[in-house]
Design a protein around this motif. Structure first.
Motif, PDB file in Angstrom:
ATOM      1  N   ILE A   1      18.613  -2.886  -1.584  1.00  0.00           N
ATOM      2  CA  ILE A   1      18.937  -1.702  -2.792  1.00  0.00           C
ATOM      3  C   ILE A   1      20.043  -0.937  -2.630  1.00  0.00           C
ATOM      4  N   SER A   2      20.645  -0.929  -1.286  1.00  0.00           N
ATOM      5  CA  SER A   2      21.935   0.147  -0.997  1.00  0.00           C
ATOM      6  C   SER A   2      23.075  -0.305  -2.105  1.00  0.00           C
ATOM      7  N   THR A   3      23.174  -1.486  -2.508  1.00  0.00           N
ATOM      8  CA  THR A   3      24.103  -2.003  -3.491  1.00  0.00           C
ATOM      9  C   THR A   3      23.776  -1.124  -4.862  1.00  0.00           C
ATOM     10  N   TYR A   4      22.788  -0.694  -5.233  1.00  0.00           N
ATOM     11  CA  TYR A   4      22.217   0.048  -6.308  1.00  0.00           C
ATOM     12  C   TYR A   4      21.972   1.655  -6.086  1.00  0.00           C
ATOM     13  N   GLN A   5      22.627   2.013  -5.078  1.00  0.00           N
ATOM     14  CA  GLN A   5      22.369   3.473  -4.491  1.00  0.00           C
ATOM     15  C   GLN A   5      22.416   4.584  -5.716  1.00  0.00           C
ATOM     16  N   GLU A   6      23.364   4.298  -6.654  1.00  0.00           N
ATOM     17  CA  GLU A   6      23.419   5.223  -7.610  1.00  0.00           C
ATOM     18  C   GLU A   6      22.111   5.550  -8.702  1.00  0.00           C
ATOM     19  N   LYS A   7      21.427   4.568  -8.679  1.00  0.00           N
ATOM     20  CA  LYS A   7      20.245   4.531  -9.485  1.00  0.00           C
ATOM     21  C   LYS A   7      18.890   4.466  -8.628  1.00  0.00           C
ATOM     22  N   VAL A   8      18.925   4.703  -7.250  1.00  0.00           N
ATOM     23  CA  VAL A   8      17.688   4.751  -6.479  1.00  0.00           C
ATOM     24  C   VAL A   8      17.543   6.055  -6.345  1.00  0.00           C
ATOM     25  N   ILE A   9      15.870   6.358  -6.654  1.00  0.00           N
ATOM     26  CA  ILE A   9      15.346   7.530  -6.251  1.00  0.00           C
ATOM     27  C   ILE A   9      14.345   7.220  -5.119  1.00  0.00           C
ATOM     28  N   VAL A  10      14.330   7.932  -4.076  1.00  0.00           N
ATOM     29  CA  VAL A  10      13.507   7.693  -2.959  1.00  0.00           C
ATOM     30  C   VAL A  10      12.325   8.866  -3.008  1.00  0.00           C
ATOM     31  N   ILE A  11      11.132   8.290  -3.009  1.00  0.00           N
ATOM     32  CA  ILE A  11       9.836   9.025  -2.913  1.00  0.00           C
ATOM     33  C   ILE A  11       9.190   9.177  -1.713  1.00  0.00           C
ATOM     34  N   ARG A  12       8.848  10.164  -1.198  1.00  0.00           N
ATOM     35  CA  ARG A  12       8.341  10.075   0.083  1.00  0.00           C
ATOM     36  C   ARG A  12       6.843  10.637   0.212  1.00  0.00           C
ATOM     37  N   ASN A  13       6.296  11.337  -0.707  1.00  0.00           N
ATOM     38  CA  ASN A  13       5.205  11.801  -0.753  1.00  0.00           C
ATOM     39  C   ASN A  13       4.532  12.305  -1.959  1.00  0.00           C
ATOM     40  N   ARG A  14       3.151  12.699  -2.175  1.00  0.00           N
ATOM     41  CA  ARG A  14       2.526  13.070  -3.450  1.00  0.00           C
ATOM     42  C   ARG A  14       3.638  14.221  -4.272  1.00  0.00           C
ATOM     43  N   LYS A  15       3.979  15.221  -3.500  1.00  0.00           N
ATOM     44  CA  LYS A  15       4.730  16.061  -4.287  1.00  0.00           C
ATOM     45  C   LYS A  15       6.030  15.564  -4.927  1.00  0.00           C
ATOM     46  N   ASP A  16       6.934  14.549  -4.356  1.00  0.00           N
ATOM     47  CA  ASP A  16       7.712  13.881  -4.897  1.00  0.00           C
ATOM     48  C   ASP A  16       7.295  12.951  -5.916  1.00  0.00           C
TER      49      ASP A  16
ATOM     50  N   ILE B   1      12.774   3.003  -8.006  1.00  0.00           N
ATOM     51  CA  ILE B   1      11.780   3.948  -7.421  1.00  0.00           C
ATOM     52  C   ILE B   1      11.470   3.119  -6.161  1.00  0.00           C
ATOM     53  N   LEU B   2      12.224   4.100  -4.666  1.00  0.00           N
ATOM     54  CA  LEU B   2      11.719   3.324  -3.438  1.00  0.00           C
ATOM     55  C   LEU B   2      10.649   4.355  -2.840  1.00  0.00           C
ATOM     56  N   LEU B   3       9.459   3.942  -2.705  1.00  0.00           N
ATOM     57  CA  LEU B   3       8.463   4.463  -2.031  1.00  0.00           C
ATOM     58  C   LEU B   3       8.402   4.338  -0.570  1.00  0.00           C
ATOM     59  N   GLU B   4       8.851   5.418  -0.153  1.00  0.00           N
ATOM     60  CA  GLU B   4       8.970   5.546   1.509  1.00  0.00           C
ATOM     61  C   GLU B   4       7.778   6.178   2.024  1.00  0.00           C
ATOM     62  N   ILE B   5       6.531   5.633   1.890  1.00  0.00           N
ATOM     63  CA  ILE B   5       5.599   6.512   2.562  1.00  0.00           C
ATOM     64  C   ILE B   5       5.146   6.247   3.667  1.00  0.00           C
ATOM     65  N   SER B   6       4.648   7.163   4.655  1.00  0.00           N
ATOM     66  CA  SER B   6       4.531   6.693   6.010  1.00  0.00           C
ATOM     67  C   SER B   6       3.378   5.663   6.383  1.00  0.00           C
TER      68      SER B   6
ATOM     69  N   SER C   1       1.001  -1.191   0.132  1.00  0.00           N
ATOM     70  CA  SER C   1      -0.087   0.184   0.252  1.00  0.00           C
ATOM     71  C   SER C   1       0.895   1.264  -0.077  1.00  0.00           C
ATOM     72  N   SER C   2       2.064   1.087  -0.611  1.00  0.00           N
ATOM     73  CA  SER C   2       2.800   2.450  -0.541  1.00  0.00           C
ATOM     74  C   SER C   2       2.476   3.197  -1.915  1.00  0.00           C
ATOM     75  N   GLY C   3       1.820   2.645  -2.839  1.00  0.00           N
ATOM     76  CA  GLY C   3       1.250   3.434  -3.968  1.00  0.00           C
ATOM     77  C   GLY C   3       2.079   2.716  -5.284  1.00  0.00           C
ATOM     78  N   LYS C   4       2.780   1.588  -5.155  1.00  0.00           N
ATOM     79  CA  LYS C   4       3.552   0.922  -6.396  1.00  0.00           C
ATOM     80  C   LYS C   4       2.724   0.859  -7.396  1.00  0.00           C
ATOM     81  N   SER C   5       1.630   0.176  -7.434  1.00  0.00           N
ATOM     82  CA  SER C   5       0.837  -0.064  -8.563  1.00  0.00           C
ATOM     83  C   SER C   5       0.351   1.424  -9.317  1.00  0.00           C
ATOM     84  N   THR C   6      -0.114   2.267  -8.457  1.00  0.00           N
ATOM     85  CA  THR C   6      -0.695   3.394  -9.159  1.00  0.00           C
ATOM     86  C   THR C   6       0.476   4.257  -9.788  1.00  0.00           C
ATOM     87  N   LEU C   7       1.744   4.277  -9.134  1.00  0.00           N
ATOM     88  CA  LEU C   7       2.573   4.897  -9.900  1.00  0.00           C
ATOM     89  C   LEU C   7       3.008   4.042 -10.960  1.00  0.00           C
TER      90      LEU C   7
END
Length: 173
Positions: free
Chosen positions: A145-160, A88-93, A10-16
């Motif tokens: 995923i820390s192994t792939y840090q150069e290609k990770v984008i962290v998204i925390r909210n709708r604005k991101d 894309i790592l979705l870090e939703i509260s 329920s972090s929004g993976k499918s929606t994104l």
């Protein structure tokens, strides 16, 4: 473009994934469908695929030129992380995720939203536990995923999310 979207239930993976697919004109796939097959004869409403079948589906997908995949980051799909251009790592509260879990479960119980499992109370409890386990790091996703840090984008909210979609649109212009 090869994009792997990961995060908790329920972090929004499918929606994104759907939104990116529409924006970038790249097909997306939920890896849940590679792991489970609908099966109304079982109490859960689905059953696990055989490992060989799951892996054949997965490897035929990641060999393709472009894809968007989304998953909770199961270790059996590690090669998707390796092959992706962006992770894309979705870090939703937790509060938002748990609200979404309950909302989705109610919609599924009412038949408003389809799902690959029987939306029983037991499944609701499982999803809330998975959300908690994610916060506790029990799945080791962040370590892997820390192994792939150069290609990770962290998204925390709708604005991101909106900023990321805008960057994707600008990159294809």
């Amino acid at each position: 473009m090869k994009i792997y979207i990961v995060g908790s239930v329920s972090s929004g993976k499918s929606t994104l994934a759907k939104r990116l697919s529409k924006t970038l004109k790249i097909p997306y796939q939920s890896l849940d469908e590679f792991v489970h097959i609908p099966d109304k004869s079982t109490p859960s409403g689905n059953r696990k695929r055989q490992v060989e079948e799951r892996d054949n589906l997965f490897y035929s997908l990641i060999k393709q030129k472009e894809w968007i995949i989304e998953d909770i980051g199961r270790s059996c799909f590690e090669d998707g992380l390796k092959e992706s251009y962006k992770i894309i790592l979705l870090e939703i509260s937790t509060k938002i995720r748990n609200y979404r879990i309950i909302k989705r479960w109610i919609k599924q119980r009412l038949g408003i939203e389809q799902c690959i499992y029987n939306p029983r109370y037991k499944m609701l409890k499982c999803m809330l536990r998975w959300s908690k386990d994610y916060d506790l790091g029990k799945d080791n996703l962040k370590d892997r995923i820390s192994t792939y840090q150069e290609k990770v984008i962290v998204i925390r909210n709708r604005k991101d999310i909106n900023n990321f979609i805008e960057r994707c649109i600008n990159s294809i212009k």
